[in-house]
Design a protein around this motif. Structure first.
Motif, PDB file in Angstrom:
ATOM      1  N   ALA A 297     127.135  33.251  20.175  1.00 30.63           N
ATOM      2  CA  ALA A 297     126.730  34.464  20.530  1.00 30.63           C
ATOM      3  C   ALA A 297     127.418  35.434  19.303  1.00 30.63           C
ATOM      4  O   ALA A 297     128.588  35.327  19.017  1.00 30.63           O
ATOM      5  N   GLN A 298     126.351  36.297  18.744  1.00 33.10           N
ATOM      6  CA  GLN A 298     126.914  37.388  17.624  1.00 33.10           C
ATOM      7  C   GLN A 298     126.360  38.765  18.132  1.00 33.10           C
ATOM      8  O   GLN A 298     125.102  38.903  18.380  1.00 33.10           O
ATOM      9  N   GLU A 299     127.262  39.431  18.069  1.00 38.37           N
ATOM     10  CA  GLU A 299     126.867  40.912  18.118  1.00 38.37           C
ATOM     11  C   GLU A 299     126.256  41.595  17.289  1.00 38.37           C
ATOM     12  O   GLU A 299     125.149  42.216  17.234  1.00 38.37           O
ATOM     13  N   HIS A 300     126.807  41.249  16.037  1.00 35.04           N
ATOM     14  CA  HIS A 300     125.977  41.485  14.714  1.00 35.04           C
ATOM     15  C   HIS A 300     125.757  40.383  13.671  1.00 35.04           C
ATOM     16  O   HIS A 300     126.524  39.572  13.776  1.00 35.04           O
ATOM     17  N   TYR A 301     124.628  40.740  13.032  1.00 36.33           N
ATOM     18  CA  TYR A 301     124.293  39.709  11.903  1.00 36.33           C
ATOM     19  C   TYR A 301     123.741  40.424  10.765  1.00 36.33           C
ATOM     20  O   TYR A 301     123.127  41.426  10.910  1.00 36.33           O
ATOM     21  N   HIS A 302     124.037  40.037   9.454  1.00 37.75           N
ATOM     22  CA  HIS A 302     123.775  40.775   8.380  1.00 37.75           C
ATOM     23  C   HIS A 302     122.942  40.023   7.488  1.00 37.75           C
ATOM     24  O   HIS A 302     123.198  38.870   6.968  1.00 37.75           O
ATOM     25  N   ILE A 303     121.899  40.551   6.938  1.00 37.28           N
ATOM     26  CA  ILE A 303     120.934  40.005   6.144  1.00 37.28           C
ATOM     27  C   ILE A 303     121.534  39.907   4.724  1.00 37.28           C
ATOM     28  O   ILE A 303     122.113  40.980   4.366  1.00 37.28           O
ATOM     29  N   ASP A 304     121.397  38.759   4.109  1.00 40.18           N
ATOM     30  CA  ASP A 304     121.977  38.523   2.598  1.00 40.18           C
ATOM     31  C   ASP A 304     121.270  39.385   1.662  1.00 40.18           C
ATOM     32  O   ASP A 304     120.139  39.541   1.656  1.00 40.18           O
ATOM     33  N   SER A 305     121.694  39.797   0.510  1.00 38.28           N
ATOM     34  CA  SER A 305     121.094  39.988  -0.511  1.00 38.28           C
ATOM     35  C   SER A 305     121.031  38.846  -1.667  1.00 38.28           C
ATOM     36  O   SER A 305     121.611  37.972  -1.538  1.00 38.28           O
ATOM     37  N   PHE A 306     120.007  39.032  -2.450  1.00 36.52           N
ATOM     38  CA  PHE A 306     120.233  37.936  -3.597  1.00 36.52           C
ATOM     39  C   PHE A 306     121.331  38.285  -4.486  1.00 36.52           C
ATOM     40  O   PHE A 306     121.784  39.353  -4.502  1.00 36.52           O
ATOM     41  N   ILE A 307     121.666  37.397  -5.437  1.00 36.91           N
ATOM     42  CA  ILE A 307     122.784  37.159  -6.182  1.00 36.91           C
ATOM     43  C   ILE A 307     122.809  38.659  -6.952  1.00 36.91           C
ATOM     44  O   ILE A 307     124.056  39.219  -7.384  1.00 36.91           O
ATOM     45  N   ASP A 308     121.721  38.967  -7.463  1.00 37.53           N
ATOM     46  CA  ASP A 308     121.732  40.290  -8.355  1.00 37.53           C
ATOM     47  C   ASP A 308     121.822  41.613  -7.541  1.00 37.53           C
ATOM     48  O   ASP A 308     121.773  42.679  -8.078  1.00 37.53           O
ATOM     49  N   GLY A 309     121.869  41.549  -6.078  1.00 35.24           N
ATOM     50  CA  GLY A 309     121.691  42.655  -5.286  1.00 35.24           C
ATOM     51  C   GLY A 309     120.666  43.206  -4.774  1.00 35.24           C
ATOM     52  O   GLY A 309     120.419  43.942  -3.922  1.00 35.24           O
ATOM     53  N   SER A 310     119.495  42.543  -5.158  1.00 37.67           N
ATOM     54  CA  SER A 310     118.268  42.860  -4.807  1.00 37.67           C
ATOM     55  C   SER A 310     117.818  42.479  -3.358  1.00 37.67           C
ATOM     56  O   SER A 310     118.707  41.714  -2.935  1.00 37.67           O
ATOM     57  N   ILE A 311     116.815  43.088  -2.942  1.00 41.42           N
ATOM     58  CA  ILE A 311     116.573  43.079  -1.343  1.00 41.42           C
ATOM     59  C   ILE A 311     116.125  41.690  -1.212  1.00 41.42           C
ATOM     60  O   ILE A 311     115.464  40.908  -1.803  1.00 41.42           O
ATOM     61  N   GLY A 379     120.387  47.001  13.133  1.00 39.25           N
ATOM     62  CA  GLY A 379     121.886  46.552  13.458  1.00 39.25           C
ATOM     63  C   GLY A 379     122.079  46.865  14.979  1.00 39.25           C
ATOM     64  O   GLY A 379     123.352  47.160  15.123  1.00 39.25           O
ATOM     65  N   ARG A 380     121.203  46.880  15.731  1.00 42.49           N
ATOM     66  CA  ARG A 380     121.303  47.063  17.205  1.00 42.49           C
ATOM     67  C   ARG A 380     121.764  48.698  17.436  1.00 42.49           C
ATOM     68  O   ARG A 380     122.517  48.946  18.546  1.00 42.49           O
ATOM     69  N   GLN A 381     121.654  49.350  16.479  1.00 45.36           N
ATOM     70  CA  GLN A 381     122.224  50.847  16.630  1.00 45.36           C
ATOM     71  C   GLN A 381     120.846  51.606  17.545  1.00 45.36           C
ATOM     72  O   GLN A 381     121.373  52.591  18.185  1.00 45.36           O
ATOM     73  N   GLN A 382     119.895  50.931  17.564  1.00 44.55           N
ATOM     74  CA  GLN A 382     118.875  51.346  18.650  1.00 44.55           C
ATOM     75  C   GLN A 382     117.995  50.172  19.073  1.00 44.55           C
ATOM     76  O   GLN A 382     117.439  49.258  18.171  1.00 44.55           O
ATOM     77  N   ASP A 383     118.165  49.929  20.485  1.00 43.28           N
ATOM     78  CA  ASP A 383     117.544  48.985  21.273  1.00 43.28           C
ATOM     79  C   ASP A 383     116.094  48.996  21.087  1.00 43.28           C
ATOM     80  O   ASP A 383     115.551  50.065  21.109  1.00 43.28           O
ATOM     81  N   LEU A 384     115.461  47.689  20.945  1.00 42.91           N
ATOM     82  CA  LEU A 384     113.894  47.888  21.276  1.00 42.91           C
ATOM     83  C   LEU A 384     113.554  48.214  22.534  1.00 42.91           C
ATOM     84  O   LEU A 384     114.586  48.014  23.430  1.00 42.91           O
ATOM     85  N   ARG A 385     112.401  48.830  22.892  1.00 43.38           N
ATOM     86  CA  ARG A 385     112.157  49.307  24.095  1.00 43.38           C
ATOM     87  C   ARG A 385     110.968  48.323  24.586  1.00 43.38           C
ATOM     88  O   ARG A 385     109.953  48.123  23.830  1.00 43.38           O
ATOM     89  N   GLY A 386     110.946  48.263  25.923  1.00 43.89           N
ATOM     90  CA  GLY A 386     109.738  47.359  26.638  1.00 43.89           C
ATOM     91  C   GLY A 386     108.565  48.125  26.594  1.00 43.89           C
ATOM     92  O   GLY A 386     108.393  49.568  26.858  1.00 43.89           O
ATOM     93  N   ILE A 387     107.373  47.501  26.092  1.00 44.40           N
ATOM     94  CA  ILE A 387     106.041  48.208  26.189  1.00 44.40           C
ATOM     95  C   ILE A 387     105.064  47.291  26.799  1.00 44.40           C
ATOM     96  O   ILE A 387     105.524  46.003  27.136  1.00 44.40           O
ATOM     97  N   THR A 388     103.948  47.560  26.932  1.00 40.14           N
ATOM     98  CA  THR A 388     102.673  46.540  27.328  1.00 40.14           C
ATOM     99  C   THR A 388     101.828  46.363  25.904  1.00 40.14           C
ATOM    100  O   THR A 388     101.697  47.197  25.223  1.00 40.14           O
ATOM    101  N   MET A 389     101.553  45.020  25.834  1.00 36.83           N
ATOM    102  CA  MET A 389     100.992  44.652  24.502  1.00 36.83           C
ATOM    103  C   MET A 389     100.321  43.424  25.095  1.00 36.83           C
ATOM    104  O   MET A 389     100.139  42.665  25.931  1.00 36.83           O
ATOM    105  N   THR A 390      99.461  42.908  23.835  1.00 32.07           N
ATOM    106  CA  THR A 390      98.515  41.727  23.986  1.00 32.07           C
ATOM    107  C   THR A 390      99.005  40.840  22.766  1.00 32.07           C
ATOM    108  O   THR A 390      99.017  41.239  21.836  1.00 32.07           O
ATOM    109  N   SER A 391      98.974  39.611  23.192  1.00 30.08           N
ATOM    110  CA  SER A 391      99.368  38.395  22.219  1.00 30.08           C
ATOM    111  C   SER A 391      98.023  38.082  21.387  1.00 30.08           C
ATOM    112  O   SER A 391      97.308  37.766  22.053  1.00 30.08           O
ATOM    113  N   PRO A 392      98.153  38.211  20.250  1.00 29.75           N
ATOM    114  CA  PRO A 392      96.848  37.936  19.188  1.00 29.75           C
ATOM    115  C   PRO A 392      96.814  36.435  18.863  1.00 29.75           C
ATOM    116  O   PRO A 392      95.762  36.019  18.722  1.00 29.75           O
ATOM    117  N   ASP A 393      97.905  35.625  18.808  1.00 34.57           N
ATOM    118  CA  ASP A 393      97.911  34.334  18.407  1.00 34.57           C
ATOM    119  C   ASP A 393      99.074  33.849  18.831  1.00 34.57           C
ATOM    120  O   ASP A 393      99.845  34.118  19.301  1.00 34.57           O
TER     121      ASP A 393
END
Length: 442
Positions: A297-311, A379-393
């Protein structure tokens, strides 16, 4: 045969942490080619660890209508015997209808051409995720000596292959299904066939090993250069399918999104390629214990950057690159990570179009074009909210299900039968971990 409901809706109460262990199903993408391989022999073939999902059950049903005798040995094991094949069924309206509803139906062509010298097939169905060409299949068959024509009025393919001859074939793309189909045609062709730029996924390796046990002569298994010496006949065998790597990746993503501790049992870690390391790039911790994957269980997880700092950019590629079937899972997981991720879906131009539903749920995503999306992790600062949707695939559908399980409130997912095409009893299995998914069938 299990009766399939035509309309399924999932009602999901999100925001609950899950806990427990789950065993992945047999691999869907392996099943579609392994099941068609039973047509190559009139001897009994036993297949174990078959996933009981819509596409697989439809294919088993199609094989039965072709004359393949099927016997259910246990919940996930069947014995097949293709002794009395009814080739006249290929010319019936029922065959065109059944084949048109199932993308995997194209995989019967190689075995039928190899053993009987002819086949007829309507335009296969499947997900609407972008154009998936059949050119690789047909060009490979042509190289082996097959002749085909397309009836534009009735929309079906006629193929004649009464004298298949082995040949050197350079595939224009490393298509998994194309490689499997041409491989199955070549094992009974006269002489030597060389397939270069062949797909080399574990599922292709599994097919090669199964065919070798049946008496085929194949060298180069696991590489992109396969050499096949044609034989006159093949015998029976018993085969056990790998666990589904797409399910395994989905469960890793589910654990991260919901902050849950989940143990994935019997994952065949040695066959997962770069899937674990790709999820680690998103900051997801995992522990390997024997052949199990434990996601704490992880409360937070952080996306790595490339070695040169790029996204960080995650893109799909043929094996051993990252599978395109998990791109949508990675995208959803990134919405709740810390950091920014560029997702590049190279192979299918419509597979990212489900992100509008994630945006409606509160995710911060920029759809750059049909192939690229930038995810700004909340970063869990804002939870996703439930909606009505349709699965495309299939893959977008399970990604939306994972998003719904992590969201606050109730979500309704229509067209959830799409999810059933790739994930067996997914609601029951996740509910056993503490999820709250209600299935509504019509």
């Amino acid at each position: 045969m299990t009766k399939l409901k035509e309309s399924v809706t999932f009602e999901v109460e999100g925001g609950t942490r899950l806990k427990g262990e789950i065993t992945p199903q047999g691999a869907k993408n392996e099943a579609l080619q392994i099941l068609c391989a039973v047509l190559l022999t009139d001897k009994p073939v036993i297949i174990n660890n078959i996933p009981l999902i819509r596409d697989v059950l439809k294919l088993i049903d199609l094989l039965g209508h072709l004359g393949v005798k099927t016997e259910k040995i246990s919940a996930h094991s069947y014995k097949f015997e293709a002794k009395d094949i009814d080739l006249d069924f290929l010319y019936s309206p029922d065959f065109i209808k059944q084949g048109g509803a199932l993308r995997g139906s194209v995989m019967i062509m190689g075995p039928l051409l190899a053993r009987f010298g002819k086949c007829r097939l309507g335009q296969p169905g499947g997900d609407k995720i972008g154009r998936r060409r059949l050119d690789t299949h047909f060009k490979g068959f042509e190289e082996l000596g097959a002749r085909f024509s397309y009836d534009t009025e009735n929309k079906y393919y006629n193929v004649d292959a009464t004298d298949l001859q082995g040949k050197y074939i350079l595939l224009e793309e490393a298509s998994v299904t194309g490689t499997a189909n041409i491989l199955m045609a070549a094992v009974l062709a006269k002489g030597k066939t060389t397939l270069y730029n062949a797909a080399c996924e574990p599922y292709i390796q599994q097919l090669c090993e199964m065919l070798c046990r049946m008496g085929a002569k194949i060298e180069g298994i696991g590489s992109n250069l396969l050499t096949i010496e044609g034989v006159k006949t093949l015998g029976g065998t018993e085969h056990t399918m790998l666990p589904d790597m797409i399910e395994i990746g989905s469960f890793i993503g589910l654990a991260a999104l919901t902050g849950s501790e989940i143990r994935i049992k019997n994952a065949r870690i040695d066959k997962l390629g770069c899937i674990p390391s790709t999820f680690k790039n998103l900051g997801i911790q995992m522990v390997f214990e024997d052949d199990d994957i434990i996601i704490p269980a992880q409360e937070h997880y952080h996306i790595d950057s490339f070695i040169d700092g790029s996204i960080m950019t995650i893109s799909d590629a043929p094996w051993p690159g990252f599978t395109p079937d998990l791109i949508s899972i990675v995208l959803v997981v990134a919405t709740q990570a810390h950091g920014t991720l560029m997702v590049h879906q190279k192979m299918f131009e419509s597979r990212l179009f489900f992100v509008d539903k994630l945006i409606d749920m509160g995710a911060k995503i920029i759809l750059c074009d049909p192939h690229r999306a930038t995810v700004l992790g909340l970063g869990r600062q804002q939870d996703l909210r439930g909606i009505t949707m349709t699965s495309p695939d299939i893959r977008a559908g399970v990604s939306l299900l994972l998003a719904a399980l992590s969201a606050q409130g109730k979500s309704t997912i229509h067209n959830a039968e799409q999810i059933d095409r790739g994930y067996q009893f997914i609601d029951k299995r996740l509910n056993a971990l503490g999820a709250k998914i209600k299935r509504i069938e019509e």
